[in-house]
Design an enzyme around this catalytic site. Structure first.
Site, short mmCIF file in Angstrom:
data_model
loop_
_atom_site.label_atom_id
_atom_site.label_comp_id
_atom_site.label_asym_id
_atom_site.label_seq_id
_atom_site.Cartn_x
_atom_site.Cartn_y
_atom_site.Cartn_z
N SER A 49 5.91 -88.73 -23.69
CA SER A 49 4.68 -88.13 -24.23
C SER A 49 3.69 -89.26 -24.53
CB SER A 49 5.03 -87.30 -25.47
OG SER A 49 3.97 -86.47 -25.85
N TRP A 50 3.16 -89.37 -25.76
CA TRP A 50 2.33 -90.52 -26.08
C TRP A 50 3.08 -91.83 -25.83
CZ3 TRP A 50 -1.96 -93.05 -26.69
CH2 TRP A 50 -1.94 -94.29 -27.36
N ASP A 99 6.55 -77.91 -19.17
CA ASP A 99 5.95 -78.69 -20.25
C ASP A 99 4.50 -78.23 -20.40
OD1 ASP A 99 4.76 -80.62 -21.88
OD2 ASP A 99 5.91 -82.27 -21.00
N GLY A 104 3.43 -89.00 -30.28
CA GLY A 104 2.33 -88.69 -31.20
C GLY A 104 1.00 -88.90 -30.48
N HIS A 158 8.72 -79.68 -22.98
CA HIS A 158 8.20 -81.02 -23.25
C HIS A 158 9.22 -81.95 -23.90
CE1 HIS A 158 5.26 -84.09 -24.28
NE2 HIS A 158 5.54 -83.98 -25.56
#
Length: 313
Positions: free
Chosen positions: A107-108, A264, A40, A292
């Site tokens: 990711s985050w 990605d 996120g 991703h």
């Protein structure tokens, strides 16, 4: 990935006057502890996230970050910064009586993993990271302003639709106004469009199940509001902070595996490449046929291989 499992313990931990976090533990009570840091920010955890770890060897800790998933209050931006989340990870570790643990994030989640490890390197056994994201302006501009737009022009049209043409020169700021609108309809429309953009671009092949998540108002509202809040504030970090040599030197001794999809377009490979340049000691995998998502077959396979290889540490 390992078969689905259910947690043997769930709980709520009050971490401030405002925020209470949901956490869960699955796998082996006596296993090696690992904490899963979701994406996120604002994405929350998914039951499938437990499946990256051998449940006979790992004590698997998942939790929903501030404002996300089952944590309350949902979508709250108050007292919600990178460094609040770093402190929360420590609060959970102490609450569960864990001395050191493995850290896994994509990711985050990779951003937060690096921030946490650089703040508390003595508490981290290993790092498994996917889809490296460090919130540099160039990374955010590529996905939210100009870059991915050239590869997914159809999805881009839907993403820019809620924003008046005169405001499209700064999409993140324009969305910030709508995502914080007092009008529910405006806010939810913006949240859906923002979330759908990421869901449409996360896999090499567009996944209808991912797109359907963006239609869930409560999930989209938390995901979009919290993401945008962090991004307009540059992640509450110095530009390029997580890649600075002085910061990498704090964690250089920690075994680390990075898995990055070649295609990605949410967190492009340039950032993983830059991390590898400053930290050549890591085990670095580029998956040639992946985007991703951690659910891309080639990415998931290498993530599980990494957790398997670290299970003895």
């Amino acid at each position: 990935m390992y078969p689905p499992i259910e947690p043997y313990e769930t709980g709520k931990l009050k971490v401030s006057d405002i925020h209470t976090l949901y956490y869960e533990i699955s796998g082996n009570k006596e296993g090696r502890p690992v904490v899963f840091l979701h994406g996120g920010p604002g994405g929350g955890c998914d039951p499938q996230d437990r499946q990256f770890f051998d449940p006979t060897k790992y004590k698997i800790v998942l939790f929903d970050q501030r404002g996300s998933g089952k944590s309350t209050p949902t979508a709250s931006l108050e007292e919600n910064t990178t460094w609040d989340l770093v402190k929360d990870i420590e609060r959970i570790r102490e609450h569960l009586g864990i001395d050191k643990w493995h850290v896994f994030g994509g990711s985050w989640g990779s951003t937060l993993s690096l921030a946490y490890a650089q703040t508390h390197p003595d508490r981290v056994l290993t790092l498994v990271l996917r889809g490296i994201f460090t919130l540099r302006k160039s990374e955010l501009r590529f996905f939210y302003q100009e870059g991915t737009s050239h590869l997914f022009p159809d999805a881009w049209e839907e993403y820019i639709a809620p924003i008046p043409e005169a405001e499209r020169h700064d999409m993140m700021l324009a969305y910030h106004a709508q995502l914080n609108s007092v009008d529910d309809e405006t806010r939810i429309r913006a949240a859906t469009a923002w979330s759908k953009w990421e869901m449409a671009t996360s896999k090499l092949y567009v996944d209808p199940e991912y797109l359907a998540r963006a239609e869930k108002d409560e999930w989209a509202n938390a995901f979009a509001r919290i993401e945008n809040h962090y991004f307009v504030n540059d992640g509450f970090m110095r530009e390029g902070q997580l890649l600075e040599k002085q910061e990498i030197d704090k964690i250089r001794h920690i075994p680390c595996t990075v898995v990055q999809g070649r295609y990605d377009v949410v967190c492009p490979a340039r950032t993983a490449h830059d991390l590898h340049k400053v930290w050549p000691e890591i085990t670095f995998h580029i998956v040639p046929d992946a985007g991703h998502s951690a659910r891309e077959p080639g990415i998931a396979k290498l993530l599980v291989q990494a957790t398997d290889s670290y299970a003895h540490i």
